[in-house]
Enzyme design. Structure first.
Site, PDB file in Angstrom:
ATOM      1  N   SER A 177       0.880  -1.166   0.000  1.00 19.22           N
ATOM      2  CA  SER A 177       0.000   0.000   0.000  1.00 19.22           C
ATOM      3  C   SER A 177       0.916   1.213   0.000  1.00 19.22           C
ATOM      4  CB  SER A 177      -0.933  -0.013   1.212  1.00 19.22           C
ATOM      5  OG  SER A 177      -0.205  -0.205   2.404  1.00 19.22           O
TER       6      SER A 177
ATOM      7  N   GLU B  85       1.267   5.489   0.694  1.00 20.76           N
ATOM      8  CA  GLU B  85       0.665   6.640   1.388  1.00 20.76           C
ATOM      9  C   GLU B  85       1.046   7.957   0.722  1.00 20.76           C
ATOM     10  OE1 GLU B  85       0.790   6.483   5.694  1.00 20.76           O
ATOM     11  OE2 GLU B  85       1.323   8.612   5.755  1.00 20.76           O
TER      12      GLU B  85
ATOM     13  N   TYR C 170      -4.414  13.076   6.825  1.00 16.56           N
ATOM     14  CA  TYR C 170      -5.439  14.040   7.243  1.00 16.56           C
ATOM     15  C   TYR C 170      -4.787  14.997   8.230  1.00 16.56           C
ATOM     16  CZ  TYR C 170      -9.969  15.518   9.252  1.00 16.56           C
ATOM     17  OH  TYR C 170     -11.067  16.222   9.679  1.00 16.56           O
TER      18      TYR C 170
ATOM     19  N   ALA D 288      -4.656  16.959  11.364  1.00 10.68           N
ATOM     20  CA  ALA D 288      -5.453  16.942  12.589  1.00 10.68           C
ATOM     21  C   ALA D 288      -6.083  18.311  12.804  1.00 10.68           C
ATOM     22  CB  ALA D 288      -4.566  16.563  13.768  1.00 10.68           C
TER      23      ALA D 288
ATOM     24  N   ASP E 161      -2.029  14.654  15.635  1.00 13.12           N
ATOM     25  CA  ASP E 161      -1.249  15.656  16.366  1.00 13.12           C
ATOM     26  C   ASP E 161      -1.657  17.007  15.830  1.00 13.12           C
ATOM     27  OD1 ASP E 161       0.462  14.003  17.903  1.00 13.12           O
ATOM     28  OD2 ASP E 161       1.623  13.574  16.087  1.00 13.12           O
TER      29      ASP E 161
ATOM     30  N   TYR F 146       3.459   1.451  17.036  1.00 18.21           N
ATOM     31  CA  TYR F 146       4.765   2.099  17.276  1.00 18.21           C
ATOM     32  C   TYR F 146       5.768   1.084  17.826  1.00 18.21           C
ATOM     33  CZ  TYR F 146       1.900   6.160  16.611  1.00 18.21           C
ATOM     34  OH  TYR F 146       1.034   7.062  16.053  1.00 18.21           O
TER      35      TYR F 146
ATOM     36  N   HIS G 189       5.288   5.107  21.127  1.00 13.67           N
ATOM     37  CA  HIS G 189       4.849   6.456  20.779  1.00 13.67           C
ATOM     38  C   HIS G 189       5.595   7.452  21.682  1.00 13.67           C
ATOM     39  CE1 HIS G 189       2.106   9.966  20.901  1.00 13.67           C
ATOM     40  NE2 HIS G 189       1.986   9.676  19.618  1.00 13.67           N
TER      41      HIS G 189
ATOM     42  N   ASP H  93       2.224   1.696  26.386  1.00 11.82           N
ATOM     43  CA  ASP H  93       1.914   1.887  24.968  1.00 11.82           C
ATOM     44  C   ASP H  93       1.402   0.586  24.338  1.00 11.82           C
ATOM     45  OD1 ASP H  93       1.798   3.948  23.064  1.00 11.82           O
ATOM     46  OD2 ASP H  93       3.578   3.185  22.038  1.00 11.82           O
TER      47      ASP H  93
ATOM     48  N   LYS I 254      -6.836  -0.489  21.018  1.00  6.46           N
ATOM     49  CA  LYS I 254      -7.307  -0.152  19.659  1.00  6.46           C
ATOM     50  C   LYS I 254      -7.769  -1.410  18.928  1.00  6.46           C
ATOM     51  CE  LYS I 254      -3.506   2.438  18.536  1.00  6.46           C
ATOM     52  NZ  LYS I 254      -2.692   3.529  17.924  1.00  6.46           N
TER      53      LYS I 254
ATOM     54  N   PHE J 168      12.267  15.137  11.820  1.00  8.33           N
ATOM     55  CA  PHE J 168      10.877  14.757  12.065  1.00  8.33           C
ATOM     56  C   PHE J 168      10.739  13.279  12.398  1.00  8.33           C
ATOM     57  CE2 PHE J 168       9.149  12.506   8.429  1.00  8.33           C
ATOM     58  CZ  PHE J 168       9.770  13.024   7.300  1.00  8.33           C
TER      59      PHE J 168
ATOM     60  N   HIS K  61       3.791  -1.200   3.714  1.00  4.16           N
ATOM     61  CA  HIS K  61       3.167   0.109   3.471  1.00  4.16           C
ATOM     62  C   HIS K  61       4.305   1.102   3.235  1.00  4.16           C
ATOM     63  CE1 HIS K  61       0.034   3.223   4.010  1.00  4.16           C
ATOM     64  NE2 HIS K  61       0.937   3.909   4.686  1.00  4.16           N
TER      65      HIS K  61
HETATM   66  P1  FAD Z   1      -3.187   6.873  20.103  1.00  5.28           P
HETATM   67  O1  FAD Z   1      -3.244   5.441  19.759  1.00  5.28           O
HETATM   68  O2  FAD Z   1      -4.389   7.499  20.731  1.00  5.28           O
HETATM   69  O3  FAD Z   1      -1.922   7.042  21.074  1.00  5.28           O
HETATM   70  C1  FAD Z   1      -1.419   8.333  21.385  1.00  5.28           C
HETATM   71  C2  FAD Z   1      -0.757   8.310  22.766  1.00  5.28           C
HETATM   72  O4  FAD Z   1      -1.751   8.155  23.797  1.00  5.28           O
HETATM   73  C3  FAD Z   1       0.209   7.148  22.974  1.00  5.28           C
HETATM   74  O5  FAD Z   1       1.264   7.610  23.779  1.00  5.28           O
HETATM   75  C4  FAD Z   1      -0.609   6.098  23.701  1.00  5.28           C
HETATM   76  O6  FAD Z   1       0.183   5.256  24.529  1.00  5.28           O
HETATM   77  C5  FAD Z   1      -1.580   6.950  24.528  1.00  5.28           C
HETATM   78  N1  FAD Z   1      -2.918   6.357  24.624  1.00  5.28           N
HETATM   79  C6  FAD Z   1      -3.605   5.744  23.630  1.00  5.28           C
HETATM   80  N2  FAD Z   1      -4.827   5.368  24.070  1.00  5.28           N
HETATM   81  C7  FAD Z   1      -4.910   5.756  25.360  1.00  5.28           C
HETATM   82  C8  FAD Z   1      -5.928   5.666  26.351  1.00  5.28           C
HETATM   83  N3  FAD Z   1      -7.111   5.103  26.079  1.00  5.28           N
HETATM   84  N4  FAD Z   1      -5.685   6.187  27.576  1.00  5.28           N
HETATM   85  C9  FAD Z   1      -4.489   6.769  27.862  1.00  5.28           C
HETATM   86  N5  FAD Z   1      -3.484   6.889  26.959  1.00  5.28           N
HETATM   87  C10 FAD Z   1      -3.697   6.395  25.715  1.00  5.28           C
HETATM   88  N6  FAD Z   1      -1.085  12.142  12.121  1.00  5.28           N
HETATM   89  C11 FAD Z   1      -1.927  13.020  11.539  1.00  5.28           C
HETATM   90  O7  FAD Z   1      -2.175  14.094  12.110  1.00  5.28           O
HETATM   91  N7  FAD Z   1      -2.524  12.753  10.332  1.00  5.28           N
HETATM   92  C12 FAD Z   1      -2.312  11.581   9.685  1.00  5.28           C
HETATM   93  O8  FAD Z   1      -2.864  11.364   8.603  1.00  5.28           O
HETATM   94  C13 FAD Z   1      -1.443  10.618  10.287  1.00  5.28           C
HETATM   95  N8  FAD Z   1      -1.219   9.408   9.701  1.00  5.28           N
HETATM   96  C14 FAD Z   1      -0.462   8.475  10.362  1.00  5.28           C
HETATM   97  C15 FAD Z   1      -0.323   7.180   9.793  1.00  5.28           C
HETATM   98  C16 FAD Z   1       0.429   6.222  10.440  1.00  5.28           C
HETATM   99  C17 FAD Z   1       0.549   4.849   9.821  1.00  5.28           C
HETATM  100  C18 FAD Z   1       1.095   6.520  11.661  1.00  5.28           C
HETATM  101  C19 FAD Z   1       1.944   5.498  12.351  1.00  5.28           C
HETATM  102  C20 FAD Z   1       0.961   7.787  12.223  1.00  5.28           C
HETATM  103  C21 FAD Z   1       0.174   8.771  11.595  1.00  5.28           C
HETATM  104  N9  FAD Z   1      -0.006  10.038  12.134  1.00  5.28           N
HETATM  105  C22 FAD Z   1      -0.838  10.946  11.529  1.00  5.28           C
HETATM  106  C23 FAD Z   1       0.674  10.412  13.385  1.00  5.28           C
HETATM  107  C24 FAD Z   1      -0.226  10.166  14.607  1.00  5.28           C
HETATM  108  O9  FAD Z   1      -1.393  10.935  14.533  1.00  5.28           O
HETATM  109  C25 FAD Z   1       0.570  10.559  15.833  1.00  5.28           C
HETATM  110  O10 FAD Z   1       1.608   9.658  16.055  1.00  5.28           O
HETATM  111  C26 FAD Z   1      -0.252  10.784  17.105  1.00  5.28           C
HETATM  112  O11 FAD Z   1       0.592  11.403  18.063  1.00  5.28           O
HETATM  113  C27 FAD Z   1      -0.804   9.509  17.731  1.00  5.28           C
HETATM  114  O12 FAD Z   1      -1.820   8.989  17.020  1.00  5.28           O
HETATM  115  P2  FAD Z   1      -2.371   7.502  17.380  1.00  5.28           P
HETATM  116  O13 FAD Z   1      -3.517   7.264  16.537  1.00  5.28           O
HETATM  117  O14 FAD Z   1      -1.267   6.559  17.369  1.00  5.28           O
HETATM  118  O15 FAD Z   1      -2.828   7.787  18.899  1.00  5.28           O
END
Ligand code: FAD
Length: 288
Positions: A8, A10, A42, A44, A102, A139, A143, A152, A159, A210, A260
């Site tokens: 895939s 991106e 996307y 944020a 983020d 991660y 993360h 983590d 999820k 980055f 990917h």
């Molecule tokens: P989460 O899974 O929510 O985790 C974020 C943090 O919170 C982690 O430290 C985790 O341990 C903690 N956490 C998770 N769930 C909980 C909970 N229930 N309670 C307490 N703590 C928790 N960013 C963008 O803005 N746009 C994009 O399009 C984008 N695409 C991405 C694609 C991929 C494949 C990857 C790997 C990253 C991408 N990112 C993107 C970056 C991503 O948004 C960031 O890394 C962001 O900081 C975390 O997103 P996440 O979905 O992993 O968050």
């Protein structure tokens, strides 16, 4: 690497018409590898809401490859998210990459009704049932905001338990960190595919910052390979392709068959990597 591996690719949505045309041209070239899907990031807080939507719709309708929008929940209300899900569903999109996201600096603290990616996965399932195949982020090196690796891992499991179908990893350069992550989450009962995200570092100096901010370790051996190449884009490209091809080979040797690619909207490096690995496009087009 063989032709039966799956890929895939991106992209990120561009701000200009010229950039958008280039993205579509890149996508047409990469379509010759018969990928499972293209994905589109996307911004944020909704900063690329329309551009992500339009890009995904065009990738599907014009390039004829299934396209998956990324969707993040920080800074978006449930109504915003519901609206997008409705549009994607109506357009026949069936895969989504669900993230927390983020917020860009300057946009303040994270807001929105859903705080973590597991909340977004749950929300998508509540709103749309099994319509979407949901991808989440993984991660291997943790993360950067996580309290610790164990915490983590537990959050990744949340999820999966919330209804994710598969995961794509953050880029990494140490394959062992990927193997260890997969082993640990398997031991925790998670069996969804965890697809490695491969990032060819063609602009090492710029990318290093980055990549490090995203929590990825840049090993010394990698930095050494790019030493003295700051002003030599052509050689950097060769090195980047060779490093990424080596990474794919190592993963493949351990049974990984799906990859990917973070393309940065360019086809040339993917073409070079594939060539190094003996993969040939199945269509006629080549990278410009
Ligand atoms: P989460 O899974 O929510 O985790 C974020 C943090 O919170 C982690 O430290 C985790 O341990 C903690 N956490 C998770 N769930 C909980 C909970 N229930 N309670 C307490 N703590 C928790 N960013 C963008 O803005 N746009 C994009 O399009 C984008 N695409 C991405 C694609 C991929 C494949 C990857 C790997 C990253 C991408 N990112 C993107 C970056 C991503 O948004 C960031 O890394 C962001 O900081 C975390 O997103 P996440 O979905 O992993 O968050």
């Amino acid at each position: 690497m063989s032709q039966d591996r799956r890929y895939s690719f991106e992209f990120f949505p561009t701000k200009t018409d010229a950039g958008h045309e280039k993205l579509l041209a890149t996508a047409r070239q990469l379509a010759t590898y018969n990928p499972d899907f293209f994905s589109c990031t996307y911004g944020a807080g909704g900063s690329t809401r329309d551009r992500t939507l339009n890009t995904v719709l065009q990738l599907e309708s014009e390039v004829k490859v299934p396209a998956a929008p990324h969707l993040s929940c920080v800074g978006d209300s449930k109504d915003d998210l519901r609206g997008l899900l409705t549009q994607y569903k109506a357009a026949g999109i069936t895969r989504i990459v669900a993230l927390r996201g983020d917020l860009p600096s300057g946009m303040g603290m994270a807001s929105g009704e859903l705080r973590h990616a597991n909340d977004l996965v749950e929300f998508i399932r509540e709103e749309t049932g099994d319509h979407f195949h949901i991808e989440v982020a993984a991660y291997p090196e943790m993360h950067p905001q996580a309290r610790n690796f164990e915490d983590d891992l537990n959050n990744f499991v949340r999820k999966a338990n919330a209804g994710a179908d598969s995961a794509i990893t953050q880029y990494f350069f140490n394959a062992d960190s990927y193997f260890y992550f997969v082993e640990r989450v398997r031991a925790m009962g998670v069996d969804i595919p965890i697809v490695p995200g491969i990032m060819p570092m063609h602009n090492f100096k710029q990318a290093r910052n980055f990549v490090t901010r995203a929590g990825t370790t840049v090993p010394d051996w990698l930095a050494e390979k790019f030493e003295g190449l700051d002003d030599d884009a052509e050689t950097r490209k060769l090195v980047a392709a060779t490093v990424a091809a080596g990474q794919v080979q190592k993963l493949a040797k351990h049974g990984v068959d799906t990859f990917h690619f973070y393309t940065m909207n360019r086809a040339d490096l993917v073409f070079a990597i594939s060539h190094l690995l003996g993969i040939r496009p199945q269509g006629a087009q080549k990278a410009a």
